[in-house]
Scaffold this active site. Structure first.
Site, mmCIF file in Angstrom:
data_model
loop_
_atom_site.group_PDB
_atom_site.id
_atom_site.type_symbol
_atom_site.label_atom_id
_atom_site.label_comp_id
_atom_site.label_asym_id
_atom_site.label_seq_id
_atom_site.Cartn_x
_atom_site.Cartn_y
_atom_site.Cartn_z
ATOM 1 N N SER A 39 42.236 36.453 44.658
ATOM 2 C CA SER A 39 41.760 37.822 44.773
ATOM 3 C C SER A 39 40.298 37.849 44.341
ATOM 4 O O SER A 39 39.764 36.838 43.898
ATOM 5 C CB SER A 39 42.580 38.735 43.861
ATOM 6 O OG SER A 39 42.295 38.376 42.517
ATOM 7 N N LYS A 40 39.687 39.002 44.437
ATOM 8 C CA LYS A 40 38.282 39.139 44.055
ATOM 9 C C LYS A 40 38.027 38.630 42.643
ATOM 10 O O LYS A 40 37.039 37.970 42.379
ATOM 11 C CB LYS A 40 37.864 40.613 44.143
ATOM 12 C CG LYS A 40 37.214 40.913 45.468
ATOM 13 C CD LYS A 40 36.498 42.251 45.429
ATOM 14 C CE LYS A 40 35.823 42.513 46.749
ATOM 15 N NZ LYS A 40 34.507 42.105 46.927
ATOM 16 N N ARG A 41 38.944 38.972 41.785
ATOM 17 C CA ARG A 41 38.850 38.576 40.380
ATOM 18 C C ARG A 41 38.751 37.050 40.225
ATOM 19 O O ARG A 41 38.118 36.539 39.322
ATOM 20 C CB ARG A 41 40.094 39.137 39.690
ATOM 21 C CG ARG A 41 40.440 38.682 38.332
ATOM 22 C CD ARG A 41 41.646 39.484 37.846
ATOM 23 N NE ARG A 41 42.859 39.178 38.625
ATOM 24 C CZ ARG A 41 43.682 38.175 38.338
ATOM 25 N NH1 ARG A 41 43.426 37.370 37.335
ATOM 26 N NH2 ARG A 41 44.758 37.959 39.062
ATOM 27 N N GLY A 62 37.415 35.046 42.491
ATOM 28 C CA GLY A 62 36.282 34.475 43.224
ATOM 29 C C GLY A 62 36.433 34.574 44.730
ATOM 30 O O GLY A 62 35.694 33.936 45.472
#
Ligand code: GLU
Length: 474
Positions: free
Chosen positions: A243-245, A247
């Site tokens: 996920s965005k978290r 990377g």
């Protein structure tokens, strides 16, 4: 036959890190074989495809230096060709019209489910020798279905996953053109891969179930099959979906974070692939060594710390002239004109040991190109004391008289001054740093002053003393 591989993104968002890795693998396979790489924009889903996403994909690919050897292909510009192939398949009997209505198909599915069978098209419009087909109903526009073989199996010898087989009986007669005549996704991919002479299909393993259908259509068209490699997904460092978290960002966000494109490629190539325990590869080495058979079939884990490490290693060994291109981009983004200060290459050589990213380097070099906006409160309070101000004033005189403004001459002058005052080097260097940088962190003081230049250094020493005196109590 020379190798041709492709990257075929659907333009529904940015070029994200997973797509970039797939593109890189595909690119490397072609280049290693001395072949060509092409970019195909799979934009048939008009609702979800946007021009912005197309632009973002081009931008990301260009930044990474993954150049297409041909003009990019857009599926939406190839509808005439798809229709031509459909017409040909209808005439040679490898495809047929199906007039089943939505209601009929729903009823078919309901009956199959009631019998605990897997829902599938029952072949009611499929021509067979000796079978009498129903009369086409009035006013029902037909879809076109592919006449998938019912016997045997499709064996896919995946270059990463090894052999995978699919029983033909499990594969439905795929709709290749909808009732409005629009060709469907899997069919377009097949015609494109065929027309473009693709020899290596390298894509995410979310497409593995499409492959037997695509292979059957290719065989029906008399095509030679390409080789397939399905790249496993990337997970977050904790094993969860990326996920965005973790990377899962767009490639251009990595640029903004201060990555060099070569370093990002270097990080990505190692996500699932290894060559002994080598971590750093030049582009030429990647091209010479990359081998799909060494790509792991299990998901790779994204490790942001390692990505930073690779970037730092890269900054430390790369040709500073190459790094300068990216460095300049960061400075300009901060509103700094690189013409207002030292040569970028010299700054890079001084800063690269202590900066993991170009963003950090640009932030730490801002003082060389623009006036100071102030002093760090804590550093000023600590170093602009009586002793510090004496150092600044004394050094101002010593440096003003310096015949040449070079690193060795500055080194000598600062050391000499420290000795003459009976002070340790830190006691001298720290107030200077705060005066010329704005805070007590910078490259070695001789390098810092050399980069800053005589006029700016003297003016800042002077200004710091004046500033500190104006605030002194009493
Ligand atoms: N358009 C597909 C995607 O973006 C790729 C299909 C393929 O490579 O065959 O996932």
């Amino acid at each position: 036959m020379s190798a041709v591989s492709r990257f075929a993104p659907s333009p529904t968002g940015f070029l994200h890190i997973g797509g970039a890795r797939t593109a890189l693998f595909s690119y490397l396979v072609a280049k290693r074989l001395g072949g060509k790489f092409l970019l195909r924009i799979e934009d048939t889903d008009r609702e979800r495809s946007t021009q912005e996403a197309v632009d973002a994909i081009f931008e990301g690919m260009a930044w990474l230096g993954l150049k297409s050897d041909f003009a990019p292909v857009y599926q939406t510009q190839r509808f005439d060709r798809y229709k031509e192939v459909i017409a040909q398949m209808l005439s040679d009997g490898t495809a047929y019209y199906c007039y089943a209505t939505r209601e009929e198909l729903d009823a078919m599915r309901a009956e199959q489910q009631a019998r605990k069978e897997k829902p599938r098209y029952d072949g009611r419009w499929r021509p067979e020798i000796g079978k009498i087909l129903p009369t086409p109903p009035e006013g029902v526009p037909p879809v076109v279905r592919f006449r998938n073989p019912v016997e045997g199996e499709v064996v896919l010898d995946d270059l990463i996953k090894g052999p995978i087989s699919f029983a033909n009986i499990e594969l439905d007669d795929l709709i290749i053109a909808r009732a409005d005549g629009v060709p469907t996704y899997n069919f377009c991919v097949v015609v494109d891969d065929l027309d473009m002479g693709i020899t290596h299909v390298i894509r995410g393993d979310d497409h593995v179930n499409n492959t037997p259908r695509q292979i059957n259509i290719l065989l029906a068209l008399g095509a030679q099959l390409p080789k397939y490699a399905h790249v496993s997904m990337i997970l977050g460092a904790d094993g969860a979906k990326l996920s965005k978290r973790h990377g899962a960002l767009g490639v251009m966000e990595y640029r903004a974070m201060g990555f060099m494109p070569e370093a990002l490629l270097n990080y990505l190539v190692r996500l699932g692939w290894s060559h002994g325990d080598q971590e750093l590869f030049t582009r030429d080495e990647m091209q010479a060594l990359f081998d799909l058979s060494k790509v792991s079939s299990s998901p790779a884990r994204f490790d942001m710390e390692k990505a930073y490490w690779v970037n730092h290693q890269y900054l430390k060994i790369a040709d500073p002239a190459v790094v300068a291109v990216e460095f300049e981009w960061h400075l300009r983004r901060m509103g700094v004109d690189p013409a207002n200060g030292p040569a970028l290459v010299d700054v890079i050589l001084s800063q690269r040991e202590r900066c993991r990213t170009l963003l950090e380097m640009a932030e730490k070099s801002h003082f060389l190109y623009a006036e100071l906006s102030g002093y760090n409160d804590k550093d000023a309070a600590k170093h602009f004391n009586d002793e510090g101000l004496r150092v600044l004033a004394g050094l101002y005189q010593a440096l003003k008289a310096l015949p040449e403004w070079t690193v060795p001459a500055l080194h000598e002058a600062v050391n000499h001054f420290a000795e003459s005052q009976g002070l340790g080097l830190g006691k001298v260097a720290q107030p200077i740093r705060v005066a010329v940088v704005g805070m007590a962190v910078s490259p070695p003081i001789d390098q810092t002053l050399s980069l800053l230049g005589r006029d700016r250094t003297l003016a800042r020493l002077d200004a710091a003393v004046a500033w500190a005196r104006s605030r002194a109590p009493g």
